[in-house]
Scaffold this motif. Structure first.
Motif, PDB file in Angstrom:
ATOM      1  N   VAL A 112      90.929 109.304  32.614  1.00  0.00           N
ATOM      2  CA  VAL A 112      91.349 110.211  33.689  1.00  0.00           C
ATOM      3  C   VAL A 112      90.413 110.120  34.888  1.00  0.00           C
ATOM      4  CG1 VAL A 112      92.684 111.828  32.279  1.00  0.00           C
ATOM      5  CG2 VAL A 112      90.242 112.220  32.612  1.00  0.00           C
ATOM      6  N   ARG A 143      98.257 109.473  39.847  1.00  0.00           N
ATOM      7  CA  ARG A 143      98.713 110.726  39.244  1.00  0.00           C
ATOM      8  C   ARG A 143      99.474 110.451  37.954  1.00  0.00           C
ATOM      9  NH1 ARG A 143      95.388 113.704  40.507  1.00  0.00           N
ATOM     10  NH2 ARG A 143      96.426 115.654  40.782  1.00  0.00           N
ATOM     11  N   ALA A 197      97.432 111.582  25.230  1.00  0.00           N
ATOM     12  CA  ALA A 197      98.078 112.200  26.397  1.00  0.00           C
ATOM     13  C   ALA A 197      97.692 113.673  26.492  1.00  0.00           C
ATOM     14  CB  ALA A 197      99.592 112.041  26.304  1.00  0.00           C
ATOM     15  N   GLY A 198      97.670 114.359  25.361  1.00  0.00           N
ATOM     16  CA  GLY A 198      97.278 115.765  25.352  1.00  0.00           C
ATOM     17  C   GLY A 198      95.837 115.964  25.793  1.00  0.00           C
ATOM     18  N   ASN A 207      94.036 113.866  27.652  1.00  0.00           N
ATOM     19  CA  ASN A 207      93.932 113.518  29.071  1.00  0.00           C
ATOM     20  C   ASN A 207      94.483 114.640  29.948  1.00  0.00           C
ATOM     21  OD1 ASN A 207      92.652 111.041  28.722  1.00  0.00           O
ATOM     22  ND2 ASN A 207      94.575 109.935  28.535  1.00  0.00           N
ATOM     23  N   HIS A 208      95.569 115.270  29.516  1.00  0.00           N
ATOM     24  CA  HIS A 208      96.143 116.380  30.281  1.00  0.00           C
ATOM     25  C   HIS A 208      95.166 117.561  30.322  1.00  0.00           C
ATOM     26  CE1 HIS A 208      99.228 118.780  32.165  1.00  0.00           C
ATOM     27  NE2 HIS A 208      98.946 119.750  31.299  1.00  0.00           N
ATOM     28  N   ARG A 209      94.486 117.802  29.228  1.00  0.00           N
ATOM     29  CA  ARG A 209      93.499 118.888  29.199  1.00  0.00           C
ATOM     30  C   ARG A 209      92.342 118.581  30.138  1.00  0.00           C
ATOM     31  NH1 ARG A 209      91.952 123.013  25.461  1.00  0.00           N
ATOM     32  NH2 ARG A 209      94.136 123.036  24.883  1.00  0.00           N
ATOM     33  N   ASP A 263      92.493 116.597  32.823  1.00  0.00           N
ATOM     34  CA  ASP A 263      92.976 116.608  34.203  1.00  0.00           C
ATOM     35  C   ASP A 263      94.479 116.885  34.208  1.00  0.00           C
ATOM     36  OD1 ASP A 263      93.790 116.204  36.827  1.00  0.00           O
ATOM     37  OD2 ASP A 263      92.466 114.489  37.130  1.00  0.00           O
ATOM     38  N   PRO A 264      94.869 118.159  34.357  1.00  0.00           N
ATOM     39  CA  PRO A 264      96.291 118.513  34.326  1.00  0.00           C
ATOM     40  C   PRO A 264      97.107 117.890  35.462  1.00  0.00           C
ATOM     41  CG  PRO A 264      94.901 120.475  34.164  1.00  0.00           C
ATOM     42  CD  PRO A 264      93.998 119.323  34.463  1.00  0.00           C
ATOM     43  N   VAL A 283      97.176 114.724  36.170  1.00  0.00           N
ATOM     44  CA  VAL A 283      97.527 113.350  35.830  1.00  0.00           C
ATOM     45  C   VAL A 283      98.483 113.390  34.644  1.00  0.00           C
ATOM     46  CG1 VAL A 283      96.661 111.105  35.062  1.00  0.00           C
ATOM     47  CG2 VAL A 283      95.315 112.463  36.665  1.00  0.00           C
ATOM     48  N   GLU A 284      99.671 112.838  34.833  1.00  0.00           N
ATOM     49  CA  GLU A 284     100.697 112.823  33.785  1.00  0.00           C
ATOM     50  C   GLU A 284     100.688 111.484  33.055  1.00  0.00           C
ATOM     51  OE1 GLU A 284     102.553 115.246  32.764  1.00  0.00           O
ATOM     52  OE2 GLU A 284     102.091 116.659  34.369  1.00  0.00           O
ATOM     53  N   THR A 285     101.028 111.510  31.790  1.00  0.00           N
ATOM     54  CA  THR A 285     101.174 110.277  31.013  1.00  0.00           C
ATOM     55  C   THR A 285     102.662 109.985  30.859  1.00  0.00           C
ATOM     56  OG1 THR A 285      99.123 110.666  29.806  1.00  0.00           O
ATOM     57  CG2 THR A 285     100.698 109.141  28.817  1.00  0.00           C
TER      58      THR A 285
END
Length: 170
Positions: free
Chosen positions: A82, A91, A110-111, A113-115, A117-118, A120-122
């Protein structure tokens, strides 16, 4: 006009396979700019040094970007994905899925990475049926055992992989 759709496709690409190129081609149709991030990841024991992996990926993706109208860049990175994505203005993180077994690991990543940096989407792209079983690990193993890898990797990568396996075998 600024690039609105920027994504990162990370991997070790040791070696780059037709499966990788399939995902890159599909991602390029969705993005204005795609950064192929070649991970340092010495823990995987790569057969190619980082600089050579970057050069091979660069050589193999050139025509893909032109055909898709997407700017494709290749860059080495180390550390958190991220953080690399953010440094590239991306993004979206592109991840390829070959089989259901990939999904468990990728879903967890993915979870996380989202935590981290919300913003940035996978995005998961499934491999085409002709590439679902290809992995760099299998390609290296088959090459070391003298098998034919020509249907798994593009020509330049084939040549370099076979040369590297011969060098390492002496």
């Amino acid at each position: 006009m600024p690039e609105r759709r920027v994504g990162v496709y990370p991997g070790t690409f040791d070696p780059v396979t037709n499966g990788h190129l399939d995902v890159i081609q599909r991602a390029a149709r969705l993005l204005d700019r795609l950064v192929v991030g070649v991970a340092i990841n010495a823990g995987k024991g790569p057969i190619f040094p980082l600089e050579e992996r970057v050069a091979l990926v660069r050589a193999e993706v050139g025509p893909i970007g032109e055909a898709a109208g997407c700017r494709i860049e290749v860059s080495a990175f180390e550390g958190l994905l991220v953080t690399f994505a953010r440094s590239q203005g991306a993004r979206v993180i592109i991840r390829g899925l070959r089989a259901v077994s990939d999904f468990d690991y990728e879903y967890q990543m993915a979870g996380m990475n989202h935590r981290l940096d919300p913003g940035v989407e996978t995005v998961f792209l499934t491999a085409s049926e002709t590439n679902q079983f290809i992995s760099s690990r299998f390609v290296k193993e088959i090459a070391r055992l003298g098998g034919d890898i020509s249907s798994f990797v593009p020509p330049l990568t084939l040549e370099r992989t076979l040369a590297r396996v011969r060098e390492d075998g002496q």
